[in-house]
Design a protein around this motif. Structure first.
Motif, short mmCIF file in Angstrom:
data_model
loop_
_atom_site.label_atom_id
_atom_site.label_comp_id
_atom_site.label_asym_id
_atom_site.label_seq_id
_atom_site.Cartn_x
_atom_site.Cartn_y
_atom_site.Cartn_z
N VAL A 11 0.84 -1.21 0.00
CA VAL A 11 0.00 0.00 0.00
C VAL A 11 0.87 1.25 0.00
O VAL A 11 0.64 2.18 -0.78
CB VAL A 11 -0.97 -0.03 1.21
CG1 VAL A 11 -1.60 1.33 1.44
CG2 VAL A 11 -2.03 -1.10 1.00
N ARG A 12 1.89 1.28 0.85
CA ARG A 12 2.80 2.44 0.91
C ARG A 12 3.46 2.70 -0.45
O ARG A 12 3.44 3.81 -0.96
CB ARG A 12 3.88 2.18 1.97
CG ARG A 12 4.98 3.25 2.00
CD ARG A 12 6.26 2.75 2.64
NE ARG A 12 6.85 1.67 1.85
CZ ARG A 12 7.81 0.87 2.28
NH1 ARG A 12 8.27 0.97 3.51
NH2 ARG A 12 8.30 -0.06 1.50
N ARG A 67 0.99 3.93 -3.20
CA ARG A 67 0.68 5.36 -3.04
C ARG A 67 1.82 6.23 -3.53
O ARG A 67 1.61 7.22 -4.24
CB ARG A 67 0.39 5.68 -1.58
CG ARG A 67 -0.99 5.32 -1.15
CD ARG A 67 -1.35 5.95 0.19
NE ARG A 67 -2.71 5.58 0.51
CZ ARG A 67 -3.05 4.80 1.53
NH1 ARG A 67 -2.15 4.35 2.36
NH2 ARG A 67 -4.32 4.50 1.73
N ASP A 68 3.04 5.87 -3.15
CA ASP A 68 4.20 6.67 -3.53
C ASP A 68 4.44 6.62 -5.05
O ASP A 68 4.82 7.62 -5.65
CB ASP A 68 5.45 6.21 -2.77
CG ASP A 68 5.38 6.53 -1.28
OD1 ASP A 68 4.46 7.27 -0.85
OD2 ASP A 68 6.25 6.04 -0.53
N GLN A 113 2.04 6.00 -7.35
CA GLN A 113 0.95 6.73 -7.99
C GLN A 113 1.23 8.23 -7.98
O GLN A 113 0.94 8.92 -8.96
CB GLN A 113 -0.38 6.41 -7.28
CG GLN A 113 -0.87 5.00 -7.55
CD GLN A 113 -2.01 4.58 -6.64
OE1 GLN A 113 -2.08 4.98 -5.48
NE2 GLN A 113 -2.89 3.74 -7.16
N ALA A 114 1.85 8.74 -6.92
CA ALA A 114 2.20 10.16 -6.84
C ALA A 114 3.25 10.54 -7.87
O ALA A 114 3.38 11.71 -8.23
CB ALA A 114 2.69 10.49 -5.44
N PRO A 144 -5.18 1.56 -2.12
CA PRO A 144 -5.43 2.78 -2.88
C PRO A 144 -5.44 2.51 -4.39
O PRO A 144 -5.29 3.42 -5.19
CB PRO A 144 -4.24 3.67 -2.49
CG PRO A 144 -3.12 2.69 -2.32
CD PRO A 144 -3.77 1.44 -1.74
N PHE A 145 -5.58 1.26 -4.76
CA PHE A 145 -5.53 0.83 -6.16
C PHE A 145 -6.62 -0.20 -6.38
O PHE A 145 -7.11 -0.83 -5.43
CB PHE A 145 -4.15 0.23 -6.49
CG PHE A 145 -3.68 -0.81 -5.51
CD1 PHE A 145 -4.11 -2.13 -5.58
CD2 PHE A 145 -2.79 -0.47 -4.50
CE1 PHE A 145 -3.68 -3.08 -4.67
CE2 PHE A 145 -2.35 -1.42 -3.57
CZ PHE A 145 -2.79 -2.72 -3.66
#
Length: 184
Positions: free
Chosen positions: A59-60, A63-64, A66-67, A101-102
């Motif tokens: 997850v971490r 997110r990173d 995707q940013a 988050p995906f």
């Protein structure tokens, strides 16, 4: 439970298209998932101890990435008759529990896993902006144990390189995990 290692990266191999349902109630295709700088597809399942061990770091890193313009999606292809804990409803519970988050997609007929040559959970495929394979390694070196405080973020570092240059690292270490559970 035998653990498997997928083959190393076949640089430049192009991602096969698909159209799969997600636990978010939407259908997703390769085009809808790709980010402007690339895409990570990871084959996972709910019951695998390797996946359970990395869920928070997955997850971490998602997110990173995707940013940084990298799309991200997970696909479950396991046989749910033999492994009902990997069923679609349970996938939604797993995704919510871990705060994915995906999109988490269901490959019920296993055709996407076969097209990708996925062999284990987790099995990572990192593509550049042209959807050419640039990474087929691991998340980090933890396997199913506790993460080391100084563990390199191998997937993250490789995909940042892909986002910046279009090419993945020449040196990659294959992921390790449980075998995909094929229908008989």
């Amino acid at each position: 439970m035998a653990s498997l290692h997928p083959p190393l990266c076949d640089f430049g191999w192009h991602a096969p298209d698909f159209d799969l349902p997600g636990t978010d109630g939407q259908r997703h295709t390769l085009a809808s998932l790709r980010g402007p700088k690339g895409l990570v597809i990871v084959f996972i399942c709910n019951h695998c101890p390797f996946v359970q061990a990395i869920a928070a770091r997955l997850v971490r890193d998602a997110r990173d990435l995707q940013a940084k313009g990298i799309g991200f999606a997970a696909i479950s292809s396991n046989d749910v008759v033999s492994y009902p804990e990997d069923g679609f409803v349970e996938m939604g519970d797993f995704a919510r529990h871990h705060g994915f988050p995906f999109p988490y997609l269901f490959d019920e007929d296993q055709s996407v896993a076969r097209a990708y040559g996925a062999v284990c959970t987790p099995d990572f495929f990192g593509f550049n902006a042209d959807l050419a394979l640039q990474y087929r390694g691991r998340l980090d070196d933890t396997g199913r144990g506790q993460p080391k405080p100084d563990a390199r973020r191998e997937l993250f570092e490789a995909m940042v390189q892909v986002a910046d240059t279009g090419r993945g690292p020449a040196e990659q270490i294959a992921s390790i995990g449980c075998s995909l559970k094929w229908k008989v």
